[in-house]
Design a protein around this motif. Structure first.
Motif: not given
Length: 328
Positions: A110-111, A128-137, A266-281
């Motif tokens: 999921n990550l 990955p980290l910067v891309g997910i951050t920019a996209y989410e924002g 990092l919330i999905p990694m830290l809390h196992n919360y909606k990790r699948q959203e990272h895979a989609k992004i």
């Protein structure tokens, strides 16, 4: 397997070369042979602060979050990937998740996603980290075609991706910078550069928006710069920020009716919360890359796994342009 570990958190000399057990596959995960990893600011913070930072792993630790590599084994229930697939993601290096400064990682599917076919392993590891951050924002700020978007820090790791994604979404993009080299880079990304050393906020808001302010501001500088974002925003504007750990007067934001979106990817990694959203992004980012609309910028200095201390020094120096990448 070979790995660089940290037994005691502290300076860039904290890394030690070690032979550690190769991780065992588990359900919902894949075993990936890592080709490259990249260094993010949060990696340097963990290395320096250790237990003072709530998200840090316990020592001895393998740090590193981003990676690109090749799938070598599949855990039970995995059907989205095959052995031999080239993948990328942000899947370790904090809390109880072993990191990427090693030859192998067992990653939650999921990550991760299939890496962009037109990018190298090093380029893919930078994203990955910067891309997910920019996209989410940008998505949380509701960016749309023909809006005016200002990216603060448009030559940094997150910022240069945000500039390209905002362009992809059809926005009219501007970005602040502080040197001629950064000015030229922002132009090459298709955005209008603003040298904050030469122009006041009031001046560039008047020049580029007729005094109305920018519809969306992506602030990857944060901290004290947040007040500049408030001043530069349009009425009812949207501000996404990645650095908001401070006390600040919200009076300007109140009277302008601004919306503030804090991005902590990092919330999905830290809390196992909606990790699948990272895979989609990550899948979406790969598609955008393959369309030729997004390409991570790699710093000119290349590092090997054993050079990780020097790689951390390079990022912390402020001299890096783009992402600092380590070949494993």
């Amino acid at each position: 397997m070979k790995a660089m570990i940290v037994k005691e958190f502290g300076g860039t000399d904290a890394f030690e070369k070690a032979e550690v057990l190769k991780p065992e596959i588990k359900p919902g995960h894949v075993l990936v042979k890592i080709a490259a990893s990249s260094v993010n600011t949060v990696d340097t913070m963990i290395r320096q602060m250790g237990a003072e930072l709530p998200l840090s792993p316990a020592a001895p630790a393998i740090l590193g979050m981003d990676f690109a590599g090749t799938v070598e084994a599949l855990g039970e229930g995995v059907n989205r990937f095959n052995i031999g697939d080239e993948v990328y993601g942000c899947a370790g290096g904090l809390a109880d998740l072993p990191g990427t400064l090693a030859e192998y990682i067992v990653a939650d599917t999921n990550l991760i996603s299939l890496k962009p076919t037109n990018l190298s392993m090093r380029e893919s590891a930078a994203l990955p980290l910067v891309g997910i951050t920019a996209y989410e924002g940008l998505v949380r700020a509701g960016v749309k075609a023909e809006q005016s978007v200002l990216v603060h820090g448009g030559t940094g790791g997150v910022g240069h991706v945000a500039v390209q994604l905002a362009k992809h979404f059809g926005a009219d993009v501007y970005s602040s910078c502080g040197s001629d080299e950064q000015f030229t880079l922002i132009e090459s990304l298709g955005a209008t550069p603003i040298n904050y050393r030469n122009e006041s906020v009031e001046s560039y808001v008047q020049k580029h928006t007729n005094g109305n302010g920018f519809d969306v501001i992506f602030d990857s500088v944060g901290g004290a710069n947040m007040t500049n974002s408030f001043e530069a925003a349009a009425l009812n504007g949207q501000i996404a920020t990645t650095v908001s750990m401070l006390e600040i007067d919200l009076t300007t934001a109140h009277f302008k009716g601004l919306s503030l979106h804090v991005v902590f990817m990092l919330i999905p990694m830290l809390h196992n919360y909606k990790r699948q959203e990272h895979a989609k992004i990550l899948h979406t980012l790969a598609t955008i890359c393959e369309q030729g609309k997004l390409k991570p910028l790699l710093d000119e200095t290349a590092f090997t796994l054993e050079d990780i201390g020097k790689a951390h020094e390079r990022l912390s120096s402020g001299k890096a342009i783009g992402k600092v990448v380590v070949s494993v």
